[in-house]
Scaffold this motif. Sequence first.
Motif, short mmCIF file in Angstrom:
data_model
loop_
_atom_site.label_atom_id
_atom_site.label_comp_id
_atom_site.label_asym_id
_atom_site.label_seq_id
_atom_site.Cartn_x
_atom_site.Cartn_y
_atom_site.Cartn_z
N UNK A 1 35.13 34.08 41.61
CA UNK A 1 36.54 33.76 41.73
C UNK A 1 37.03 34.07 43.14
N UNK A 2 36.13 34.55 43.98
CA UNK A 2 36.41 34.64 45.41
C UNK A 2 36.51 33.23 45.99
N UNK A 3 36.01 32.24 45.24
CA UNK A 3 36.18 30.83 45.59
C UNK A 3 37.20 30.23 44.62
N UNK A 4 38.41 30.78 44.66
CA UNK A 4 39.43 30.36 43.70
C UNK A 4 39.87 28.91 43.91
N UNK A 5 39.85 28.44 45.15
CA UNK A 5 40.21 27.04 45.41
C UNK A 5 39.23 26.12 44.70
#
Length: 376
Positions: free
Chosen positions: A296-300
């Motif tokens: 979720x560190x790549x939420x985009x």
Amino acid sequence: MTTVAESYGLTADQLEALSHEIEALRAEVAAQLGADDVAYIRRLIRIQRWAEVGGRASLFLGFLPPFWLAGAAALSLSKILDNMEIGHNVLHGQYDWTKDPALSSTQFEWDSSCPAKGWQHYHNYLHHTFTNITEKDRDLGYGVIRISGESDWSPVNLGNPLYALGLAIIFDWGIMFHDVDLGHVRKGKKPWAEAKLSLKNGLRKSGKLAFRDYVLWPALTGPLFLSTLAADALANVVRNIWSFIIIFCGHFPSGALEFTEEECEGESKGHWYFRQILGSANISGNRLFHIMSGNLSFQIEHHLFPDIPARRYQQIAPQVREICQRYGIPYNTGRLSRQFGSVIFKIFRFALPARSSRTLPAPQEPNRPPSELVAA
């Protein structure tokens, strides 16, 4: 009214072109899914289970501080992996294509106070459909924190920092009560019968987990009852605070926008993708950090492709960023310290009554003319 898309110089044709590019990327990644993805999630499940076994075993020697610390750390790791990289992603249907019952979004249950079915309704449907639309996305402040100047202020908001700290500590319980939605019950927007069923299911599951962590496992360690109880409580708090930080950094740092219902009325698919990008934010880090955050560190990327296995987000992030650059759309990413620092600033800022007008992040200069973007 000038819409956010128009403020960025994006026409309806350009939003449609954006939609085609995003969907083409999704199709490309979906076609690559296979044995490696299955092996990855099964390996993570094994690590999570062995971390729990190791943690439980260590606590039988909890009278020795190194074993107590090792036990609490292993249980914290187990709970974080279960919630973030395994539970969250499986419940999004990211592995439904495998036809494996153990990885099915309709059969999986996680180690969280919120029952999977309730979470899927308000998170998978409400949040991911109406991302950052005020009055529709209930994840904006989780009903207790004023996180936007678009929300009316009242004296109760002065407690913003305390509410945030309390929510972080009991985050899984907060998510469970979030599904109950007592705020809408008070306003007459949700019938009590529906809320009562959600509350009953949530309390039943929460009670089972509390009995397991705070009665059964401590009792099994006999004279180390209080020591094991403390380790279990610490593991739950660590999991909750970590989840809180990652989720808030992905949705509420500086530059993440909220939208009004009027701006999104009758929106196209391209505008929906546009809104997902501007309403989300990434966090930079190494591979271990991304795994511990459930990617979720790549939420985009998650908001663009919620049903694609999260391990793929790091792979496609450069392509998403390049698409954003060509359309002049800001791609919000930064270190954990920067993103969380801006979240804390907003929590304190919106505890006060000042209402500020929305400031759009500066559009990037498209690296291709608008006419070429449409032709793409």
